[in-house]
Design an enzyme around this catalytic site. Sequence first.
Site, short mmCIF file in Angstrom:
data_model
loop_
_atom_site.label_atom_id
_atom_site.label_comp_id
_atom_site.label_asym_id
_atom_site.label_seq_id
_atom_site.Cartn_x
_atom_site.Cartn_y
_atom_site.Cartn_z
N ASP A 82 0.56 0.14 -6.53
CA ASP A 82 1.17 1.41 -6.91
C ASP A 82 0.36 1.85 -8.14
O ASP A 82 -0.79 1.40 -8.31
CB ASP A 82 2.68 1.24 -7.21
CG ASP A 82 3.41 2.58 -7.28
OD1 ASP A 82 3.69 3.17 -6.24
OD2 ASP A 82 3.67 3.07 -8.41
N LYS A 91 10.60 -3.01 -5.21
CA LYS A 91 9.55 -2.47 -6.11
C LYS A 91 9.50 -3.37 -7.33
O LYS A 91 10.48 -3.96 -7.71
CB LYS A 91 9.93 -1.05 -6.55
CG LYS A 91 8.74 -0.24 -7.02
CD LYS A 91 8.07 0.43 -5.86
CE LYS A 91 6.78 1.11 -6.25
NZ LYS A 91 6.27 1.95 -5.13
P1 NDP Z 1 -3.19 5.32 -9.42
O1 NDP Z 1 -2.93 4.43 -10.54
O2 NDP Z 1 -4.32 5.06 -8.51
O3 NDP Z 1 -3.35 6.82 -9.93
C1 NDP Z 1 -2.33 7.44 -10.65
C2 NDP Z 1 -2.80 8.84 -11.03
O4 NDP Z 1 -1.70 9.55 -11.57
C3 NDP Z 1 -3.87 8.82 -12.11
O5 NDP Z 1 -4.68 9.96 -11.97
C4 NDP Z 1 -3.02 8.89 -13.38
O6 NDP Z 1 -3.71 9.42 -14.49
C5 NDP Z 1 -1.92 9.82 -12.96
N1 NDP Z 1 -0.71 9.49 -13.73
C6 NDP Z 1 -0.05 8.33 -13.72
N2 NDP Z 1 0.98 8.36 -14.58
C7 NDP Z 1 0.94 9.56 -15.12
C8 NDP Z 1 1.75 10.20 -16.08
N3 NDP Z 1 2.81 9.59 -16.66
N4 NDP Z 1 1.44 11.46 -16.41
C9 NDP Z 1 0.38 12.10 -15.83
N5 NDP Z 1 -0.42 11.54 -14.92
C10 NDP Z 1 -0.14 10.28 -14.58
O7 NDP Z 1 -1.81 5.37 -8.59
P2 NDP Z 1 -1.56 5.83 -7.09
O8 NDP Z 1 -2.50 6.91 -6.72
O9 NDP Z 1 -1.45 4.63 -6.26
O10 NDP Z 1 -0.08 6.42 -7.22
C11 NDP Z 1 0.18 7.79 -7.47
C12 NDP Z 1 1.59 8.13 -7.00
O11 NDP Z 1 1.70 7.89 -5.59
C13 NDP Z 1 2.72 7.32 -7.63
O12 NDP Z 1 3.86 8.13 -7.74
C14 NDP Z 1 2.97 6.23 -6.62
O13 NDP Z 1 4.27 5.70 -6.72
C15 NDP Z 1 2.79 7.01 -5.33
N6 NDP Z 1 2.50 6.25 -4.13
C16 NDP Z 1 1.45 5.38 -4.06
C17 NDP Z 1 1.17 4.71 -2.89
C18 NDP Z 1 -0.02 3.84 -2.74
O14 NDP Z 1 -0.25 3.35 -1.63
N7 NDP Z 1 -0.82 3.61 -3.78
C19 NDP Z 1 2.04 4.85 -1.71
C20 NDP Z 1 3.08 5.83 -1.87
C21 NDP Z 1 3.29 6.47 -3.04
P3 NDP Z 1 -4.22 8.44 -15.65
O15 NDP Z 1 -5.44 7.77 -15.11
O16 NDP Z 1 -4.49 9.33 -16.79
O17 NDP Z 1 -3.09 7.48 -15.91
O1 2IT Z 2 5.39 3.78 -3.06
C1 2IT Z 2 4.87 3.16 -2.11
O2 2IT Z 2 5.24 3.32 -0.95
C2 2IT Z 2 3.77 2.22 -2.41
N1 2IT Z 2 3.40 2.11 -3.57
C3 2IT Z 2 3.18 1.39 -1.32
C4 2IT Z 2 4.02 0.18 -1.06
C5 2IT Z 2 3.42 -0.83 -0.10
O3 2IT Z 2 4.06 -1.87 0.07
O4 2IT Z 2 2.34 -0.60 0.47
#
Ligand code: NDP
Ligand code: 2IT
Length: 444
Positions: free
Chosen positions: A166, A126
């Site tokens: 992420d 990561k």
């Molecule tokens: P994005 O940046 O697309 O969206 C993040 C969302 O979460 C936004 O709505 C954001 O709000 C909110 N958020 C982020 N930080 C905070 C915080 N400190 N407090 C409150 N709200 C918060 O990210 P993703 O959708 O990609 O990721 C979301 C989660 O999913 C994370 O935990 C990530 O690690 C996990 N994840 C992502 C994957 C992927 O493929 N993208 C795969 C597996 C897990 P705001 O706009 O106000 O910041």
């Molecule tokens: O938390 C996660 O699994 C991700 N942000 C996706 C990682 C990836 O390599 O697609």
Amino acid sequence: MSYVEEIYERVTLQNPGEPEFHQAAKEVLDSLKLVIDANEEKYRSAGLLERFVEPERIISFRVPWMDDQGKVHVNKGYRVQFNSSIGPYKGGLRFHPSVNQSVLKFLGFEQVLKNSLTGLPMGGGKGGSNFDPKGKSDAEVMRFCQSFMTELYRHVGANVDVPAGDIGVGGREVGYLFGQYKRITGLYEGVLTGKGLTFGGSLARTEATGYGLVYMLEEMLKHHGKELEGKTVLVSGSGNVAIYAAQKAQSLGAKVVAMSDSNGYVYDKDGIKLDIMKEIKEVRRGRVKDYADQVPGAVYTEGKGIWTIPCDIALPCATQNELNLEDAKTLKSNGCFAVAEGANMPSTREATDFFVENGILFMPGKAANAGGVAVSGLEQSQNSLRLSWTFEEVDGRLKGIMADIYAKAADAAERYGVKGNYVAGANIAGFEKVATAMMSQGIV
Ligand code: NDP
Ligand code: 2IT
């Protein structure tokens, strides 16, 4: 003191000031106690757990960049290469002001087990930066990404370490990072996943984490004689994972009544209209508050509190520790019977224990959100083959992988006498493959 207790003490003593990493390590080690006790002699003599909790390498660097006014900023950049026993490092990059070494070590550690669960040959890593893309121009984001990659390029590669998105890193950022990698190295290779469809990206990667989460949810419900259709669902966050989780849940007949961002949450009793939410979030990069301004009858509330809305199912899809014990109790008393984590470690340890001990169907992030990295793995395969599969092909494989992860977690839980405890099941099943590979490869 048992071997796992010894290792947890070591983690806290040797990694001071890293609460998120301690939290993730403790949850995993607690789950592994039975497995470790059964193999203590063998694992101890190989120093297996000491190696398992120590990243193979942490790269930490300076990221200088210039804003549109000509002012120079310096951010911190990192890549945690946690474990490469089952494949090259793989895991996302997070750009958010809260990023630090503790957060990235917890994410990297979780990634090792998650990637193992997918069945694909991916190690865990990561990275990221405390850079905040919010409010920055495209040109500023581009310069930042170019500076970040100007250091990172020497540590990554299609067969070495393959980053992806992420929080704060989506298609735009991956595009800029890829362009700079190619320019510096001269290599056109699958060094990143989540790429645009015109330069090696996979169909369905954008949707994969959210869709996979809902496939996993359906699988869990099905095995407990329940179904998604007609259920009221809360989805926290409104980013990549949240939007596509909401979309798949709605397409399968559930009603998603609330979504959120870090400022507040919006409640729409008629169900969130995703075309409007997507336009606000993906096109305008706006706030969920804008949704309530646009949709009559939708109500916006400032602050945390999404978990106070009555629901059948909760899908936390924002960030770590966004759902605490009090939230868990409120969800249960309002009738919520299932929780599946789209985010990484969104439930605190106390909330997780409450769900598991109170009969809530609970699927932890490392199993429930593994669809994202799984399709990243499929993107790597397509890049190696120089082919692109159809949406249906990738989506079909994703569905199969999620069902397989469910089966692995359920089976491991049952084998160790904790049937239905998917936290323990996912940790054990993920660990078994990594441990076997580490034991086979000698002391490295
Ligand atoms: P994005 O940046 O697309 O969206 C993040 C969302 O979460 C936004 O709505 C954001 O709000 C909110 N958020 C982020 N930080 C905070 C915080 N400190 N407090 C409150 N709200 C918060 O990210 P993703 O959708 O990609 O990721 C979301 C989660 O999913 C994370 O935990 C990530 O690690 C996990 N994840 C992502 C994957 C992927 O493929 N993208 C795969 C597996 C897990 P705001 O706009 O106000 O910041
Ligand atoms: O938390 C996660 O699994 C991700 N942000 C996706 C990682 C990836 O390599 O697609």
